[in-house]
Design a protein around this motif. Structure first.
Motif, PDB file in Angstrom:
ATOM      1  N   LYS A 178       0.831  -1.205   0.000  1.00  0.00           N
ATOM      2  CA  LYS A 178       0.000   0.000   0.000  1.00  0.00           C
ATOM      3  C   LYS A 178       0.867   1.258   0.000  1.00  0.00           C
ATOM      4  N   LEU A 179       1.877   1.280   0.850  1.00  0.00           N
ATOM      5  CA  LEU A 179       2.770   2.446   0.922  1.00  0.00           C
ATOM      6  C   LEU A 179       3.550   2.644  -0.370  1.00  0.00           C
ATOM      7  N   ILE A 180       4.038   1.552  -0.922  1.00  0.00           N
ATOM      8  CA  ILE A 180       4.810   1.642  -2.162  1.00  0.00           C
ATOM      9  C   ILE A 180       3.931   2.168  -3.294  1.00  0.00           C
ATOM     10  N   ASN A 181       2.732   1.628  -3.427  1.00  0.00           N
ATOM     11  CA  ASN A 181       1.829   2.082  -4.488  1.00  0.00           C
ATOM     12  C   ASN A 181       1.455   3.547  -4.310  1.00  0.00           C
ATOM     13  N   GLU A 182       1.227   3.956  -3.079  1.00  0.00           N
ATOM     14  CA  GLU A 182       0.904   5.365  -2.825  1.00  0.00           C
ATOM     15  C   GLU A 182       2.094   6.254  -3.161  1.00  0.00           C
ATOM     16  N   ALA A 183       3.272   5.839  -2.764  1.00  0.00           N
ATOM     17  CA  ALA A 183       4.472   6.628  -3.042  1.00  0.00           C
ATOM     18  C   ALA A 183       4.736   6.725  -4.548  1.00  0.00           C
ATOM     19  N   LEU A 184       4.458   5.651  -5.274  1.00  0.00           N
ATOM     20  CA  LEU A 184       4.660   5.671  -6.725  1.00  0.00           C
ATOM     21  C   LEU A 184       3.759   6.680  -7.428  1.00  0.00           C
ATOM     22  N   THR A 185       2.599   6.990  -6.825  1.00  0.00           N
ATOM     23  CA  THR A 185       1.720   7.999  -7.424  1.00  0.00           C
ATOM     24  C   THR A 185       2.268   9.401  -7.213  1.00  0.00           C
ATOM     25  N   ILE A 186       3.144   9.556  -6.227  1.00  0.00           N
ATOM     26  CA  ILE A 186       3.714  10.870  -5.924  1.00  0.00           C
ATOM     27  C   ILE A 186       4.971  11.119  -6.748  1.00  0.00           C
ATOM     28  N   ARG A 187       5.906  10.162  -6.674  1.00  0.00           N
ATOM     29  CA  ARG A 187       7.173  10.334  -7.379  1.00  0.00           C
ATOM     30  C   ARG A 187       7.868   8.978  -7.477  1.00  0.00           C
ATOM     31  N   LYS A 188       8.353   8.685  -8.646  1.00  0.00           N
ATOM     32  CA  LYS A 188       9.066   7.431  -8.891  1.00  0.00           C
ATOM     33  C   LYS A 188      10.563   7.682  -8.694  1.00  0.00           C
ATOM     34  N   THR A 189      11.132   7.077  -7.660  1.00  0.00           N
ATOM     35  CA  THR A 189      12.557   7.252  -7.378  1.00  0.00           C
ATOM     36  C   THR A 189      13.263   5.902  -7.421  1.00  0.00           C
ATOM     37  N   ALA A 190      14.563   5.966  -7.526  1.00  0.00           N
ATOM     38  CA  ALA A 190      15.357   4.740  -7.553  1.00  0.00           C
ATOM     39  C   ALA A 190      15.175   3.957  -6.258  1.00  0.00           C
ATOM     40  N   ASP A 191      15.198   4.641  -5.141  1.00  0.00           N
ATOM     41  CA  ASP A 191      15.052   3.961  -3.859  1.00  0.00           C
ATOM     42  C   ASP A 191      13.675   3.300  -3.750  1.00  0.00           C
ATOM     43  N   LEU A 192      12.656   3.955  -4.240  1.00  0.00           N
ATOM     44  CA  LEU A 192      11.306   3.406  -4.208  1.00  0.00           C
ATOM     45  C   LEU A 192      11.192   2.166  -5.101  1.00  0.00           C
ATOM     46  N   LEU A 193      11.792   2.239  -6.286  1.00  0.00           N
ATOM     47  CA  LEU A 193      11.767   1.068  -7.168  1.00  0.00           C
ATOM     48  C   LEU A 193      12.522  -0.099  -6.548  1.00  0.00           C
ATOM     49  N   SER A 194      13.579   0.197  -5.835  1.00  0.00           N
ATOM     50  CA  SER A 194      14.320  -0.852  -5.143  1.00  0.00           C
ATOM     51  C   SER A 194      13.437  -1.540  -4.101  1.00  0.00           C
ATOM     52  N   VAL A 195      12.681  -0.759  -3.362  1.00  0.00           N
ATOM     53  CA  VAL A 195      11.765  -1.323  -2.364  1.00  0.00           C
ATOM     54  C   VAL A 195      10.666  -2.124  -3.058  1.00  0.00           C
TER      55      VAL A 195
END
Length: 151
Positions: A19-36
């Protein structure tokens, strides 16, 4: 959000992490987020898609880092600030530390970042950790000392 997602992953609370990852992806796609996101896929047993994200992520990180040094070639990031450029090196190093068996590959990226931000606690801590894992205690001590006095 990324930090909380990582915490949920460590606790094996995959639904909350997703849920957190999907929500964060709607805000901004970052390398660290893609890693998670790749870590989540791996934890859910989707190793194939996790590996695809890891491979693409490393390619992008290396490409952006190398483009920072292209000196005006077509892929240059000349319009980016120093902090934005150095972030690629830092993210590449963190990715290597998490996902590559040869963590010594992270050292050039961390050294690049260290030139830009020599007193950065995160960079000095990562260098300390890498050198410790490589069994190079003397080098690790240098960065450990710096990591304790930086902010």
């Amino acid at each position: 959000m990324i930090g909380l997602a990582r915490l949920h992953l460590k606790e094996n609370a995959l639904t909350e992490a997703e849920k957190l990852i999907n929500e964060a992806l709607t805000i901004r796609k970052t390398a660290d987020l893609l890693s998670v996101q790749a870590e989540l896929l791996s934890a859910k047993g989707d190793k194939e898609n996790a590996q695809k994200i890891y491979d693409e992520l490393m390619h992008d990180l290396v490409h952006h880092h190398d483009a920072d040094h292209s000196h005006g070639h077509e892929h240059s990031n000349a319009d980016k600030t120093i902090d934005e450029k150095s972030q690629y090196a830092l993210e590449a190093a963190k990715y290597i530390i998490r996902h590559d068996n040869d963590i010594s590959k992270a050292i050039p990226y961390l050294n690049h970042e260290l030139k830009i931000r020599p007193n950065n606690i995160e960079v000095n801590t990562l260098l300390k950790d890498v050198y410790n894992k490589l069994g190079k205690a003397e080098e690790a001590l240098v960065y450990e000392a710096k990591s304790k006095i930086t902010l």
